[in-house]
Design a protein around this motif. Structure first.
Motif, PDB file in Angstrom:
ATOM      1  N   LEU A 114     -48.393   3.513  59.091  1.00 53.83           N
ATOM      2  CA  LEU A 114     -48.279   4.875  59.613  1.00 53.83           C
ATOM      3  C   LEU A 114     -47.626   5.716  58.519  1.00 53.83           C
ATOM      4  O   LEU A 114     -46.678   5.265  57.867  1.00 53.83           O
ATOM      5  CB  LEU A 114     -47.422   4.920  60.884  1.00 53.83           C
ATOM      6  N   LEU A 115     -48.119   6.932  58.331  1.00 52.07           N
ATOM      7  CA  LEU A 115     -47.599   7.822  57.291  1.00 52.07           C
ATOM      8  C   LEU A 115     -46.844   8.979  57.928  1.00 52.07           C
ATOM      9  O   LEU A 115     -47.372   9.650  58.824  1.00 52.07           O
ATOM     10  CB  LEU A 115     -48.769   8.359  56.446  1.00 52.07           C
ATOM     11  N   ALA A 116     -45.610   9.206  57.496  1.00 57.61           N
ATOM     12  CA  ALA A 116     -44.808  10.323  58.008  1.00 57.61           C
ATOM     13  C   ALA A 116     -44.313  11.166  56.838  1.00 57.61           C
ATOM     14  O   ALA A 116     -43.892  10.633  55.804  1.00 57.61           O
ATOM     15  CB  ALA A 116     -43.623   9.818  58.829  1.00 57.61           C
ATOM     16  N   ALA A 117     -44.391  12.484  56.998  1.00 56.50           N
ATOM     17  CA  ALA A 117     -43.883  13.422  55.997  1.00 56.50           C
ATOM     18  C   ALA A 117     -42.582  14.011  56.538  1.00 56.50           C
ATOM     19  O   ALA A 117     -42.593  14.764  57.514  1.00 56.50           O
ATOM     20  CB  ALA A 117     -44.911  14.516  55.731  1.00 56.50           C
ATOM     21  N   ASN A 118     -41.464  13.660  55.931  1.00 58.32           N
ATOM     22  CA  ASN A 118     -40.144  14.044  56.440  1.00 58.32           C
ATOM     23  C   ASN A 118     -39.697  15.389  55.866  1.00 58.32           C
ATOM     24  O   ASN A 118     -40.294  15.921  54.935  1.00 58.32           O
ATOM     25  CB  ASN A 118     -39.139  12.940  56.088  1.00 58.32           C
ATOM     26  N   LYS A 119     -38.628  15.917  56.455  1.00 57.99           N
ATOM     27  CA  LYS A 119     -37.999  17.184  56.035  1.00 57.99           C
ATOM     28  C   LYS A 119     -38.945  18.366  56.264  1.00 57.99           C
ATOM     29  O   LYS A 119     -39.080  19.261  55.429  1.00 57.99           O
ATOM     30  CB  LYS A 119     -37.546  17.109  54.572  1.00 57.99           C
ATOM     31  N   CYS A 120     -39.612  18.354  57.443  1.00 59.33           N
ATOM     32  CA  CYS A 120     -40.581  19.401  57.788  1.00 59.33           C
ATOM     33  C   CYS A 120     -39.982  20.482  58.678  1.00 59.33           C
ATOM     34  O   CYS A 120     -40.672  21.071  59.508  1.00 59.33           O
ATOM     35  CB  CYS A 120     -41.795  18.775  58.488  1.00 59.33           C
ATOM     36  N   VAL A 129     -47.202  18.355  53.396  1.00 57.91           N
ATOM     37  CA  VAL A 129     -47.851  17.590  54.463  1.00 57.91           C
ATOM     38  C   VAL A 129     -49.339  17.415  54.146  1.00 57.91           C
ATOM     39  O   VAL A 129     -49.888  16.313  54.236  1.00 57.91           O
ATOM     40  CB  VAL A 129     -47.672  18.277  55.838  1.00 57.91           C
ATOM     41  N   TYR A 130     -49.988  18.507  53.761  1.00 55.23           N
ATOM     42  CA  TYR A 130     -51.409  18.414  53.440  1.00 55.23           C
ATOM     43  C   TYR A 130     -51.633  17.586  52.174  1.00 55.23           C
ATOM     44  O   TYR A 130     -52.626  16.862  52.062  1.00 55.23           O
ATOM     45  CB  TYR A 130     -52.001  19.819  53.271  1.00 55.23           C
ATOM     46  N   ASP A 131     -50.697  17.662  51.245  1.00 55.93           N
ATOM     47  CA  ASP A 131     -50.798  16.882  50.013  1.00 55.93           C
ATOM     48  C   ASP A 131     -50.782  15.382  50.322  1.00 55.93           C
ATOM     49  O   ASP A 131     -51.390  14.579  49.596  1.00 55.93           O
ATOM     50  CB  ASP A 131     -49.625  17.256  49.104  1.00 55.93           C
ATOM     51  N   ALA A 132     -50.092  15.008  51.407  1.00 51.33           N
ATOM     52  CA  ALA A 132     -49.932  13.587  51.745  1.00 51.33           C
ATOM     53  C   ALA A 132     -51.252  12.917  52.108  1.00 51.33           C
ATOM     54  O   ALA A 132     -51.358  11.688  52.059  1.00 51.33           O
ATOM     55  CB  ALA A 132     -48.936  13.436  52.895  1.00 51.33           C
ATOM     56  N   TYR A 133     -52.269  13.713  52.463  1.00 50.88           N
ATOM     57  CA  TYR A 133     -53.564  13.113  52.811  1.00 50.88           C
ATOM     58  C   TYR A 133     -54.124  12.292  51.649  1.00 50.88           C
ATOM     59  O   TYR A 133     -54.829  11.311  51.850  1.00 50.88           O
ATOM     60  CB  TYR A 133     -54.569  14.200  53.181  1.00 50.88           C
ATOM     61  N   PRO A 140     -50.909  12.332  58.014  1.00 46.28           N
ATOM     62  CA  PRO A 140     -49.441  12.329  57.986  1.00 46.28           C
ATOM     63  C   PRO A 140     -48.854  12.982  59.230  1.00 46.28           C
ATOM     64  O   PRO A 140     -49.356  13.997  59.720  1.00 46.28           O
ATOM     65  CB  PRO A 140     -49.111  13.149  56.731  1.00 46.28           C
ATOM     66  N   MET A 141     -47.793  12.395  59.739  1.00 42.17           N
ATOM     67  CA  MET A 141     -47.077  12.973  60.879  1.00 42.17           C
ATOM     68  C   MET A 141     -45.928  13.828  60.345  1.00 42.17           C
ATOM     69  O   MET A 141     -45.032  13.297  59.666  1.00 42.17           O
ATOM     70  CB  MET A 141     -46.526  11.866  61.779  1.00 42.17           C
TER      71      MET A 141
END
Length: 452
Positions: A114-120, A129-133, A140-141
C-alpha cells in the motif's frame, strides 16, 4: 499468527508518527531529525475488526557507511517478515531518488504493497501526491499522520488487504493475471426482485442450492457459494432483489438491500440480470449506474430468453437500447440466458471472464502517449477564453478498474464532453468495451520528462 504490516520508507517521511497513530498510542520516538528510528519496533493494534502487528522500521538510506547497512538489513528483515508493506513518502518533498530505489526494493519483495503520501495537510503537498503514481505501487493515499488526516482511508485499505490475505489472494500491484486466477473471482448476481437470480445461481451450480419460487423477495441475504468453471474457482453471491428506495418498507428488506449493495462493492464482476419481458426498467438503469460508479466489471444477462419469439430481432433491439440508455459504459456485453432451461450459461461465463480480464488490464505508458498525441491532433480540446489547453502526458495509475491520469495545462477548463470523448476513444482504441474507465485530469508538466 497475527497479520503483520511493515511501515517502510526513507528517513523523516513520518513512519514513526504513522506507527503511533495506527497503534493508537505513542510508542515510537518522533522528531524532525532524520534517522531517529534505528531498530524495528513492533506493536499490536486493532484496525477495524482485525488484530494486526505493526512494525516501525529504520529509514531506508542508500549507502554503506556507519549504521546505514544495519538499518537497511533491519528494514529488509521487516519486509520479509511482513504480510503487507505500507510504503510511505513525503508528499511535500515529492518523489526523490531514494524513494525510487526503495520502491524497487519493496516491489521486488513480492509482498503486497500500500502506498501512502504523508504530510498532506496543505495544498503544497498536492503535486507530490500525483508524483507518487510513478513509483508503480498503485494509487497513493494522501494522509497526514501528525494531524490524523486520511488515517481512516489507510485503515480501510489495511482491512481490505487483510480480507484478501485471509482468502489467499495475492494483492501485489499488477500481479493479477488474466489467464490464471490466484483466488476465487468474486461475482455478484444482482437485479430487480423476481428476475430469476437464485434460479440462475442454481443452474450454474447444477443443484437446487437456493430456494426459488414465483414470489418476489424470497432471498433476503447475500448468499456466497463456491463454483469451479473450466478449472477456474469463483465465489458467487446471490443477492436480494433491489427495489426503489421508496418501496423498501420492512426492516428486514432494508437490511437485505444493504447486503446486496455490500455484495456489489465486494465483487469484482457483477452480473445484472434483466427480465426479457421487461428489460431496462428505471430500476435496472439505476443499478447499472451504481455498479459503474463502484467501478466493478459489468455483464448484462437477459433472463427468460426461452419466452422470446423473435430472438435475433429482439437481441438487436436490446443492444441498441443498452447503447442509448447506458452511454457511460459503452460496449457492454449482453448475454441472453434461460436459467430455467440452462441455455446460454457457457456464453455468460465467457463474458464474465472477459469482463474480469478487461477490469484488470494495464496499458503500456508509451502506447498511451502515442494514442494521446493522435487523438489530440485529430480533435484538439476547445480553447477557453482564447487560451489553448495543452494535454501533455498520460499514465495508467491503477487497474481494477483501469484508471488513468492526464497531465495538462488547465484541467478545470476541459469540458466534460471532451473528457467523454477521450474515454470513448481510449475504450475503442484499446478494445475495452463495457469496462468502467476512470480518467483524472491533473495540472502539471510531464512528470517523467528526462527519464527512460
Amino acid at each position: 499468527m497475527s497479520f503483520t504490516i511493515a511501515i517502510v520508507g526513507r528517513p523523516n517521511v513520518g513512519k514513526s508518527t504513522l506507527f503511533n497513530r495506527l497503534a493508537g498510542k505513542r510508542l515510537a520516538l518522533v522528531d524532525d531529525q532524520p534517522g531517529l528510528t534505528r531498530d524495528r519496533r513492533e506493536a499490536e493494534a486493532r484496525i477495524g475488526p482485525y488484530d494486526v502487528t505493526l512494525i516501525d522500521t529504520a529509514g531506508l538510506e542508500p549507502g554503506d557507511e556507519g549504521l546505514t547497512p544495519r538499518m537497511r538489513d533491519q528494514t529488509e528483515a521487516a519486509i520479509a517478515q511482513a504480510d503487507l508493506v505500507l510504503f510511505l513518502i513525503d508528499a511535500r518533498a515529492g518523489v526523490v531518488s531514494a524513494d525510487e530505489i526503495f520502491a524497487d526494493l519493496v516491489r521486488g519483495s513480492g509482498k503486497p504493497v500500500l502506498l501512502a503520501a504523508n504530510k498532506c495537510e496543505g495544498r503544497a503537498a498536492e503535486p507530490g501526491v500525483y508524483d507518487a503514481y510513478r513509483l508503480g505501487l498503485g494509487e497513493p493515499m494522501p494522509v497526514s499522520a501528525e494531524h490524523a488526516l486520511g488515517i481512516d482511508l489507510v485503515g480501510e485499505a489495511i482491512e481490505e488487504a487483510y480480507r484478501k490475505y485471509r482468502e489467499g489472494e495475492v494483492i501485489v500491484e499488477g500481479a493479477h493475471d488474466e489467464e490464471e486466477l490466484e483466488h476465487p473471482m468474486r461475482v455478484a448476481i444482482v437485479g430487480r426482485p423476481n428476475v430469476g437470480k437464485s434460479t440462475l445461481v442454481n443452474a450454474l451450480l447444477g443443484e437446487e442450492r437456493m430456494i426459488t419460487g414465483p414470489e418476489a423477495g424470497i432471498t433476503r441475504d447475500a448468499i456466497a457459494v463456491e463454483l469451479e468453471w473450466d478449472g477456474k474457482p469463483l465465489r458467487l453471491f446471490d443477492t436480494a432483489g433491489l427495489r426503489r428506495k421508496m418501496k423498501v418498507e420492512e426492516k428486514a428488506e432494508e437490511l437485505s438491500v444493504g447486503d446486496a449493495l455490500r455484495a456489489i462493492r465486494f465483487a469484482e464482476v457483477v452480473v445484472l440480470l434483466l427480465d426479457a419481458e421487461q428489460p431496462f426498467e428505471k430500476q435496472d438503469l439505476q443499478i447499472a449506474d451504481l455498479i459503474e460508479r463502484e467501478g466493478r466489471g459489468l455483464v448484462i444477462a437477459i433472463n427468460k430468453w426461452d419466452l422470446v419469439p423473435d430472438k435475433d430481432e429482439r437481441l438487436e433491439e436490446l443492444r441498441e437500447a443498452c447503447l442509448r440508455l447506458l452511454p457511460q459504459i459503452k460496449g457492454l456485453n449482453i448475454v441472453p440466458v434461460s436459467a430455467k432451461t440452462k441455455r446460454g450459461l457457457g456464453k455468460l461465463m465467457d463474458a464474465i471472464f472477459t469482463a474480469y480480464g478487461l477490469w484488470n488490464r494495464r496499458l503500456p505508458t508509451r502506447a498511451l502517449n502515442q494514442w494521446l498525441g493522435a487523438v489530440v491532433d485529430a480533435h484538439p480540446p476547445p480553447a477557453v477564453s482564447g487560451r489553448r489547453i495543452k494535454l501533455r502526458y498520460m499514465t495508467q495509475a491503477n487497474a481494477r478498474p483501469p484508471t488513468f491520469i492526464v497531465f495538462c495545462s488547465r484541467p478545470k477548463a476541459v469540458p466534460q464532453s471532451y473528457e467523454r470523448y477521450l474515454v470513448n476513444a481510449l475504450r475503442e482504441a484499446f478494445e475495452m468495451p463495457g469496462v468502467p474507465i476512470r480518467m483524472h485530469l491533473r495540472k502539471g508538466a510531464n512528470p517523467y520528462a528526462g527519464q527512460d
